[in-house]
Design an enzyme around this catalytic site. Sequence first.
Site, mmCIF file in Angstrom:
data_model
loop_
_atom_site.group_PDB
_atom_site.id
_atom_site.type_symbol
_atom_site.label_atom_id
_atom_site.label_comp_id
_atom_site.label_asym_id
_atom_site.label_seq_id
_atom_site.Cartn_x
_atom_site.Cartn_y
_atom_site.Cartn_z
ATOM 1 N N LYS A 116 65.226 2.662 6.716
ATOM 2 C CA LYS A 116 65.950 2.702 7.990
ATOM 3 C C LYS A 116 67.069 3.744 7.915
ATOM 4 C CE LYS A 116 64.913 -2.109 9.153
ATOM 5 N NZ LYS A 116 64.232 -2.563 7.928
ATOM 6 N N ASP B 62 75.934 -2.811 -1.982
ATOM 7 C CA ASP B 62 75.010 -3.385 -0.999
ATOM 8 C C ASP B 62 73.678 -2.644 -1.077
ATOM 9 O OD1 ASP B 62 73.750 -4.610 1.091
ATOM 10 O OD2 ASP B 62 75.321 -4.251 2.562
ATOM 11 N N SER C 109 69.445 -3.364 -0.828
ATOM 12 C CA SER C 109 68.441 -4.316 -0.361
ATOM 13 C C SER C 109 67.541 -4.803 -1.491
ATOM 14 C CB SER C 109 67.574 -3.669 0.723
ATOM 15 O OG SER C 109 66.480 -4.499 1.057
ATOM 16 N N ALA C 110 67.200 -6.088 -1.431
ATOM 17 C CA ALA C 110 66.259 -6.672 -2.389
ATOM 18 C C ALA C 110 64.850 -6.091 -2.227
ATOM 19 C CB ALA C 110 66.214 -8.188 -2.211
ATOM 20 N N ASP C 111 64.601 -5.407 -1.108
ATOM 21 C CA ASP C 111 63.287 -4.778 -0.898
ATOM 22 C C ASP C 111 62.962 -3.810 -2.032
ATOM 23 O OD1 ASP C 111 63.379 -6.122 1.511
ATOM 24 O OD2 ASP C 111 63.541 -4.334 2.765
ATOM 25 N N VAL D 214 60.921 -7.745 4.125
ATOM 26 C CA VAL D 214 59.931 -6.986 3.356
ATOM 27 C C VAL D 214 59.714 -7.644 1.989
ATOM 28 C CG1 VAL D 214 59.517 -4.804 2.143
ATOM 29 C CG2 VAL D 214 60.301 -4.785 4.519
ATOM 30 N N LYS E 110 66.726 -15.598 8.221
ATOM 31 C CA LYS E 110 66.198 -14.348 7.682
ATOM 32 C C LYS E 110 66.012 -14.550 6.183
ATOM 33 C CE LYS E 110 67.251 -9.408 7.288
ATOM 34 N NZ LYS E 110 68.284 -8.366 7.502
ATOM 35 N N GLU F 96 55.181 -8.556 8.416
ATOM 36 C CA GLU F 96 56.377 -9.376 8.235
ATOM 37 C C GLU F 96 56.781 -10.067 9.534
ATOM 38 O OE1 GLU F 96 59.800 -8.044 9.329
ATOM 39 O OE2 GLU F 96 59.678 -5.913 8.812
#
Length: 303
Positions: free
Chosen positions: A158, A137, A139-141, A105, A85, A23
């Site tokens: 993380k 909230d 993540s789209a990951d 990602v 981003k 990435e």
Amino acid sequence: MKIKISNEVKEAIENGKAVVALESTIISHGMPYPKNVETALLVEKVVKENGAVPATIAIIDGVPTVGCSKAEIEHLGKKGLSVTKTSRRDIPVVVSQKADGATTVAATMIFASMAGIKIFATGGIGGVHRGAETTMDISADLEELARTNVNVICAGAKSILDLGLTLEYLETKGVDVIGFCTDELPAFFTRKSGFKVNHRLDTPRDIAKALSAKDELELGGGTLIVNPIPDEYSMDADYIESVIQKALKEADELGVKGKEITPFLLDKIQKITGGESLESNIKLVLNNAALASRIAVELSNLK
């Protein structure tokens, strides 16, 4: 619209050689220049040393690029935070505006899949943020892992995230979490989290066989392979948690939200730890790149 694939990566894909996607958010948003460029090139070097072809992915002047050149990596590194981003939702605007995009990602998985690359190495994935039960909230990951057939090697989610809820979300979406030589989900800066992975496999070949079986069964989606940070670079869990709490408090006071929260927290943690967290971050990325390359080689040998 077509993606741009470098000649080296294209030749490797066409000949069934091992390729590892990388990435670009880590270049523009992960660390300062010139450390970001040095690290990106070092990661590519590690991939090559372990028998695979590196394919750093980004959007350059509106063109999705699989296999960035050294000059393009330098370009992203120098522009830093001014580069967008780019996750799945951002791709159409970045491309149509002929802008530069540092792929997360999720976006990296999308372009890797378009190119036919099955293995992707990164530092840590995004996940369910702390307090997501009220902020939503997430993540789209995680959604991308459920829908896109690219397998991600990382040092866990993380540690700024809610790791338990992240695992629950992945389970709901049917994403297998495989621990490489570990029964426990690593927590990015540390080797342990207290949460169990779905399966433990102890060799790159065993992991490649599992990924091959998934494809043969046409199950779709990706697999998450978690690889603990090397012990000598692991940080004290209590210490890093106290640092994270300080960073979260400041983010809340400043109203930092959305896609800005992760780079803000990582930068704040780096400053509080006097750069120790950045060095740990670099070591775990290199470790993941080496493992991803070995898995890619085994997967190539199985075909």
